[in-house]
Design a protein around this motif. Structure first.
Motif, short mmCIF file in Angstrom:
data_model
loop_
_atom_site.label_atom_id
_atom_site.label_comp_id
_atom_site.label_asym_id
_atom_site.label_seq_id
_atom_site.Cartn_x
_atom_site.Cartn_y
_atom_site.Cartn_z
N HIS A 1 -5.04 -11.23 8.98
CA HIS A 1 -6.32 -11.78 9.50
C HIS A 1 -6.85 -12.91 8.80
CE1 HIS A 1 -6.23 -7.51 10.89
NE2 HIS A 1 -6.52 -7.95 12.04
N TRP A 2 -7.31 -13.77 9.63
CA TRP A 2 -7.95 -14.99 9.09
C TRP A 2 -9.43 -15.40 9.65
CZ3 TRP A 2 -3.29 -15.03 11.82
CH2 TRP A 2 -3.25 -15.62 13.12
N ASN A 3 -10.11 -16.22 9.03
CA ASN A 3 -11.37 -16.78 9.36
C ASN A 3 -11.37 -18.08 10.30
OD1 ASN A 3 -11.04 -18.77 7.61
ND2 ASN A 3 -12.35 -17.61 5.96
N ASP A 4 -12.59 -18.57 10.70
CA ASP A 4 -12.41 -19.71 11.48
C ASP A 4 -12.20 -20.89 10.56
OD1 ASP A 4 -14.80 -19.76 10.17
OD2 ASP A 4 -16.21 -19.93 11.99
N ARG A 5 -12.07 -20.72 9.47
CA ARG A 5 -11.61 -21.94 8.72
C ARG A 5 -10.08 -21.98 8.26
NH1 ARG A 5 -16.01 -20.09 6.44
NH2 ARG A 5 -14.78 -19.11 4.56
N ASP A 6 -9.19 -21.12 9.08
CA ASP A 6 -7.90 -20.90 9.02
C ASP A 6 -7.62 -20.22 7.86
OD1 ASP A 6 -7.31 -20.98 11.57
OD2 ASP A 6 -6.46 -23.30 11.40
N GLN A 7 -8.40 -19.47 6.79
CA GLN A 7 -8.03 -18.91 5.63
C GLN A 7 -7.69 -17.43 5.83
OE1 GLN A 7 -11.62 -20.27 3.24
NE2 GLN A 7 -10.06 -21.37 1.98
N ILE A 8 -6.97 -17.11 5.23
CA ILE A 8 -6.55 -15.45 5.17
C ILE A 8 -7.76 -14.80 4.49
CG2 ILE A 8 -4.95 -13.61 4.24
CD1 ILE A 8 -2.85 -15.70 4.78
N THR A 9 -8.32 -13.67 5.29
CA THR A 9 -9.27 -12.99 4.92
C THR A 9 -8.77 -11.55 4.54
OG1 THR A 9 -9.96 -12.38 6.87
CG2 THR A 9 -11.00 -14.06 5.97
N SER A 10 -7.74 -11.16 5.12
CA SER A 10 -7.03 -9.92 5.11
C SER A 10 -5.57 -9.76 5.03
CB SER A 10 -7.73 -9.01 6.15
OG SER A 10 -7.04 -7.44 6.11
N PHE A 11 -4.97 -9.17 4.16
CA PHE A 11 -3.52 -9.22 4.20
C PHE A 11 -3.02 -7.68 3.67
CE2 PHE A 11 0.89 -10.24 3.00
CZ PHE A 11 1.25 -11.33 3.44
N LYS A 12 -2.36 -6.97 4.74
CA LYS A 12 -2.07 -5.74 4.47
C LYS A 12 -0.63 -5.65 4.88
CE LYS A 12 -4.43 -2.46 6.62
NZ LYS A 12 -4.86 -1.68 7.61
N VAL A 13 0.04 -4.86 3.73
CA VAL A 13 1.55 -4.50 3.74
C VAL A 13 2.00 -3.30 3.83
CG1 VAL A 13 3.78 -5.00 2.40
CG2 VAL A 13 1.76 -6.65 2.21
N MET A 14 2.76 -3.00 4.85
CA MET A 14 3.38 -1.85 5.01
C MET A 14 4.94 -1.74 4.97
SD MET A 14 1.42 -0.42 8.28
CE MET A 14 -0.32 -1.15 8.63
N VAL A 15 5.40 -0.69 4.14
CA VAL A 15 6.83 -1.01 3.93
C VAL A 15 7.59 0.35 4.18
CG1 VAL A 15 8.56 -1.06 1.89
CG2 VAL A 15 6.44 -2.63 1.99
N ARG A 16 8.92 0.32 4.46
CA ARG A 16 9.67 1.27 5.00
C ARG A 16 10.95 1.13 4.34
NH1 ARG A 16 13.10 1.21 8.66
NH2 ARG A 16 13.26 3.39 8.78
N PRO A 17 11.94 2.28 4.35
CA PRO A 17 11.58 3.56 3.99
C PRO A 17 10.84 3.88 2.82
CG PRO A 17 14.13 3.05 3.53
CD PRO A 17 13.42 1.54 4.01
N VAL A 18 10.72 5.20 2.60
CA VAL A 18 10.19 5.47 1.31
C VAL A 18 11.06 4.81 0.17
CG1 VAL A 18 9.76 7.51 -0.28
CG2 VAL A 18 9.20 7.52 2.02
N LYS A 19 12.28 5.02 0.27
CA LYS A 19 13.39 4.51 -1.13
C LYS A 19 13.18 3.07 -1.14
CE LYS A 19 17.64 5.97 -1.46
NZ LYS A 19 19.00 6.15 -1.36
N GLY A 20 12.70 2.30 -0.11
CA GLY A 20 12.28 0.84 -0.20
C GLY A 20 11.20 0.75 -1.00
#
Length: 134
Positions: free
Chosen positions: A100-119
């Motif tokens: 997600h980013w703001n109106d200044r085109d800067q990232i405000t939120s960075f969420k990472v999800m990874v699969r599978p569990v072994k990874g």
């Protein structure tokens, strides 16, 4: 008839530049001061630009030379989902970066999800080693 491809937002272009060139100066300019990073391995969100830079910088190092690539992308008005694939120590890793980013085109939120569990299990010690060096 083929549907038109959505235009990639400038923030996502800048993120791809950071990933492709491991450009830490460009990464610093891209992250908002109040940004939050959500790790797939740590329950508590990491708040503030220094922590976000540490996590993303570590990830850039960990994934360097692994064949990391984005395979799909979806865009909203101020958000994007980037699906990635790579291999760590012979283990296929698949995941998404939710940005997600703001109106200044800067990232405000960075969420990472990874699969599978072994990874995820292969990723955790590599990230921990990089983060301990910062």
């Amino acid at each position: 008839m083929t549907a038109a491809q959505p235009v990639r937002p400038a923030v996502v272009d800048r993120w791809h530049h950071v990933v492709d060139h491991r450009d830490l100066a460009a990464l610093d300019a891209l992250i908002a001061d109040d940004a939050v990073f959500s790790s797939p391995a740590v329950f508590t969100p990491q708040e503030g630009k220094p922590k976000v830079l540490a996590y993303l910088g570590a990830a850039l190092t960990v994934f360097d030379g692994t064949g990391f690539r984005y395979v799909e992308e979806w865009y909203g008005d101020r958000s994007a989902v980037l699906e990635f694939a790579t291999e760590l120590d012979g283990i296929h890793v698949n995941g998404i970066d939710l940005i997600h980013w703001n109106d200044r085109d800067q990232i405000t939120s960075f969420k990472v999800m990874v699969r599978p569990v072994k990874g995820l299990q292969a990723l955790i010690p590599l990230m921990a080693a990089q983060l301990s060096q910062s």
